[in-house]
Design a protein around this motif. Sequence first.
Motif, PDB file in Angstrom:
ATOM      1  N   ASN A 488       0.829  -1.211   0.000  1.00 27.85           N
ATOM      2  CA  ASN A 488       0.000   0.000   0.000  1.00 27.85           C
ATOM      3  C   ASN A 488       0.865   1.262   0.000  1.00 27.85           C
ATOM      4  OD1 ASN A 488      -2.319  -1.554   0.058  1.00 27.85           O
ATOM      5  ND2 ASN A 488      -2.463  -1.538   2.299  1.00 27.85           N
ATOM      6  N   ILE A 489       1.994   1.251   0.770  1.00 31.00           N
ATOM      7  CA  ILE A 489       2.897   2.399   0.821  1.00 31.00           C
ATOM      8  C   ILE A 489       3.525   2.655  -0.549  1.00 31.00           C
ATOM      9  CG2 ILE A 489       5.055   3.277   1.806  1.00 31.00           C
ATOM     10  CD1 ILE A 489       4.307   1.830   4.412  1.00 31.00           C
ATOM     11  N   PHE A 490       3.972   1.546  -1.196  1.00 27.11           N
ATOM     12  CA  PHE A 490       4.594   1.681  -2.511  1.00 27.11           C
ATOM     13  C   PHE A 490       3.607   2.218  -3.536  1.00 27.11           C
ATOM     14  CE2 PHE A 490       7.746  -1.849  -1.333  1.00 27.11           C
ATOM     15  CZ  PHE A 490       8.626  -0.920  -0.797  1.00 27.11           C
ATOM     16  N   VAL A 491       2.372   1.769  -3.443  1.00 28.30           N
ATOM     17  CA  VAL A 491       1.352   2.263  -4.372  1.00 28.30           C
ATOM     18  C   VAL A 491       1.128   3.760  -4.177  1.00 28.30           C
ATOM     19  CG1 VAL A 491      -1.106   2.159  -4.949  1.00 28.30           C
ATOM     20  CG2 VAL A 491       0.189   0.047  -4.662  1.00 28.30           C
ATOM     21  N   GLY A 495       1.953   6.743  -6.844  1.00 28.79           N
ATOM     22  CA  GLY A 495       0.874   7.644  -7.250  1.00 28.79           C
ATOM     23  C   GLY A 495       1.270   9.095  -7.108  1.00 28.79           C
ATOM     24  N   VAL A 496       1.917   9.446  -5.981  1.00 27.15           N
ATOM     25  CA  VAL A 496       2.361  10.832  -5.758  1.00 27.15           C
ATOM     26  C   VAL A 496       3.409  11.221  -6.795  1.00 27.15           C
ATOM     27  CG1 VAL A 496       3.558  12.366  -4.143  1.00 27.15           C
ATOM     28  CG2 VAL A 496       1.777  10.804  -3.316  1.00 27.15           C
ATOM     29  N   THR A 497       4.330  10.306  -7.078  1.00 27.87           N
ATOM     30  CA  THR A 497       5.385  10.585  -8.061  1.00 27.87           C
ATOM     31  C   THR A 497       4.787  10.871  -9.433  1.00 27.87           C
ATOM     32  OG1 THR A 497       6.898   9.140  -6.855  1.00 27.87           O
ATOM     33  CG2 THR A 497       7.467   9.672  -9.132  1.00 27.87           C
ATOM     34  N   LEU A 498       3.820  10.088  -9.848  1.00 30.24           N
ATOM     35  CA  LEU A 498       3.180  10.307 -11.145  1.00 30.24           C
ATOM     36  C   LEU A 498       2.453  11.638 -11.180  1.00 30.24           C
ATOM     37  CD1 LEU A 498       1.730   6.728 -11.870  1.00 30.24           C
ATOM     38  CD2 LEU A 498       3.655   7.850 -12.995  1.00 30.24           C
ATOM     39  N   VAL A 500       3.267  14.426  -9.408  1.00 28.62           N
ATOM     40  CA  VAL A 500       4.275  15.476  -9.490  1.00 28.62           C
ATOM     41  C   VAL A 500       4.838  15.556 -10.907  1.00 28.62           C
ATOM     42  CG1 VAL A 500       6.554  16.224  -8.667  1.00 28.62           C
ATOM     43  CG2 VAL A 500       4.851  15.364  -7.044  1.00 28.62           C
ATOM     44  N   PHE A 501       5.107  14.389 -11.480  1.00 31.95           N
ATOM     45  CA  PHE A 501       5.641  14.357 -12.843  1.00 31.95           C
ATOM     46  C   PHE A 501       4.649  14.985 -13.818  1.00 31.95           C
ATOM     47  CE2 PHE A 501       6.437  12.143 -16.893  1.00 31.95           C
ATOM     48  CZ  PHE A 501       7.749  12.519 -17.092  1.00 31.95           C
ATOM     49  N   GLY A 502       3.380  14.774 -13.617  1.00 32.50           N
ATOM     50  CA  GLY A 502       2.366  15.392 -14.464  1.00 32.50           C
ATOM     51  C   GLY A 502       2.350  16.902 -14.338  1.00 32.50           C
ATOM     52  N   LEU A 503       2.518  17.407 -13.090  1.00 27.41           N
ATOM     53  CA  LEU A 503       2.561  18.855 -12.880  1.00 27.41           C
ATOM     54  C   LEU A 503       3.758  19.486 -13.588  1.00 27.41           C
ATOM     55  CD1 LEU A 503       1.562  19.049  -9.100  1.00 27.41           C
ATOM     56  CD2 LEU A 503       0.162  19.677 -11.085  1.00 27.41           C
ATOM     57  N   PHE A 504       4.917  18.845 -13.487  1.00 23.96           N
ATOM     58  CA  PHE A 504       6.104  19.338 -14.180  1.00 23.96           C
ATOM     59  C   PHE A 504       5.877  19.417 -15.687  1.00 23.96           C
ATOM     60  CE2 PHE A 504       9.123  17.889 -10.606  1.00 23.96           C
ATOM     61  CZ  PHE A 504       8.922  19.080  -9.941  1.00 23.96           C
ATOM     62  N   LEU A 505       5.193  18.448 -16.254  1.00 26.55           N
ATOM     63  CA  LEU A 505       4.914  18.464 -17.688  1.00 26.55           C
ATOM     64  C   LEU A 505       4.041  19.658 -18.059  1.00 26.55           C
ATOM     65  CD1 LEU A 505       4.280  14.693 -18.535  1.00 26.55           C
ATOM     66  CD2 LEU A 505       6.215  16.109 -19.248  1.00 26.55           C
ATOM     67  N   ILE A 506       3.036  19.920 -17.227  1.00 21.31           N
ATOM     68  CA  ILE A 506       2.133  21.049 -17.501  1.00 21.31           C
ATOM     69  C   ILE A 506       2.891  22.374 -17.419  1.00 21.31           C
ATOM     70  CG2 ILE A 506       0.100  22.294 -16.662  1.00 21.31           C
ATOM     71  CD1 ILE A 506      -0.988  19.574 -15.728  1.00 21.31           C
TER      72      ILE A 506
END
Length: 518
Positions: A488-491, A495-498, A500-506
Amino acid sequence: MKRRCWLAVILLITCLCGSLSGPAAVQAQPDTKTLLLYDSLAVDTPKEGNVEELQRLLAAFGAQVTVMNLDHYTADTLSGYDRVIYVKNAPDLYDINKDFLKDMAAYTGDYLHIGTHLPERVQQQLHTVTAVIPDAAVTITADAWSSAPTRVPSLPVITSYQGQPYGAVQLYHGSHAAPFGVIHGRQGYVPYYVKGNASELALSSLLKDWLGVQKPGNLYLVIRGIYPFSDLEKLKALADRLYGAGIPFVVSVQPVFEHTDYPAMLRYLQAMQYVQARNGSIVINTPVVADTISQDKTVLKREMSSFIDVLAQHKIVPLGIGAELYWSYDHLYSAEGMAFFDSSLLYPNEKIMYRDRSPQSKVFVSSPFTVTIRQLQEYVRHKKTADTLPVDLAVTLNFEADSVHLDEEVAWLEAQWLVFADYKQEEHQVKNDHVLLQSRGGILKMNGQSLTQNSTLLSGTSGAAEADYAYTKQARQSLSGLFRVQNNIFVAIIGVTLLVFGLFLIIGYRLYKRKYYK
């Protein structure tokens, strides 16, 4: 004085009732021993398999049979038997066993000769004259039953005789007809006998009188090849169809020795309950014999007994055993696997695998002679009326055949004049250490109590089968909780990493767009 008079009257009435009741229909006397001799098994010839078929015919009449090759005959063997049948399959081989020739000259018991080279003493008693017709096309008939013309390279026929004739050998495109066989006194003679045509019925008619059997024959329908993994819905539909057509039938089911609590086994049992409620009878087929069979001789008996118990617990009453012929000529199989049953269906041998071969057969009270539906279709090709059969005949259908083929065979049966008997009407008994299963007059009994076939059997009395049953037990996991938390922690981290990565792309997209405008 009055008491003596009453006793005399009662005794007289008892005697009169016994005389009026008539003789009972019986099979061959079990204490009468029959010796079956043969000079050759006629391998790779048209006569191949006729000795085996004769063994199954004799079993159908309840005869105690000992099979022996003439080469193994020793002096004074004939004196230990009441009846002797000699199958002469090799016309070019003369009997060179001097002990047999000497004993045969003095033998006074019942004797039946099949094939050529009829002993001179028997020939004189029967007053027979034979001739050999080269390259003949013949039709064998037995009463109204007949077979298609068969070409025989060298056909021996009876041209003159004394006694009772049986069947007929009709030359194709000819006017000559000869008896299939004759009996005079205690001697019988059949010059030509092969496997797979109407000569089986003609010989059974002769054997019935030669063995002194009075029981009339019945016709049964047997469905073979029923396994737990068979299409059970197809089986139920077939049972409905036969029930609607008024055709009683027998189902030969494969035994299961392990995992009898699985849902698949429960569905198997429910299908048997349904068949039984649709006027079907159950017989247990023998287990498959493998090269690696256990050396423990008690395993077979224990497993067969356990399957009988499973059926009895679900109100299913098996009435016999289905087996290849060689099972009844094996000490281990007959004593450990077939001892629970007094009725059997003996099929032709497909793969012989003896464990402890015996020259003497196991005797059953009931053992119909099995034929395929193709054989039956051949017998009734020109038949219009229903005649009494000389022997119990069981017609087998292969349930494993494709649905179209099976449907055609059932449709053919429905269109015939054939009258099938109900297997439950006869007396059958299956017994182990825990339960006694019986049938008589169509009534099934368990430990003496009659079973009523009501609506509960149609819907099944064993409960519902679980669709999501766990067929394998899961191993115990001591750290499963910790691993679950880690997952559950890894999930969450991923999820948080994805995100943040999406925000950087925007943000990068907007910065690049402003730079382009400038």
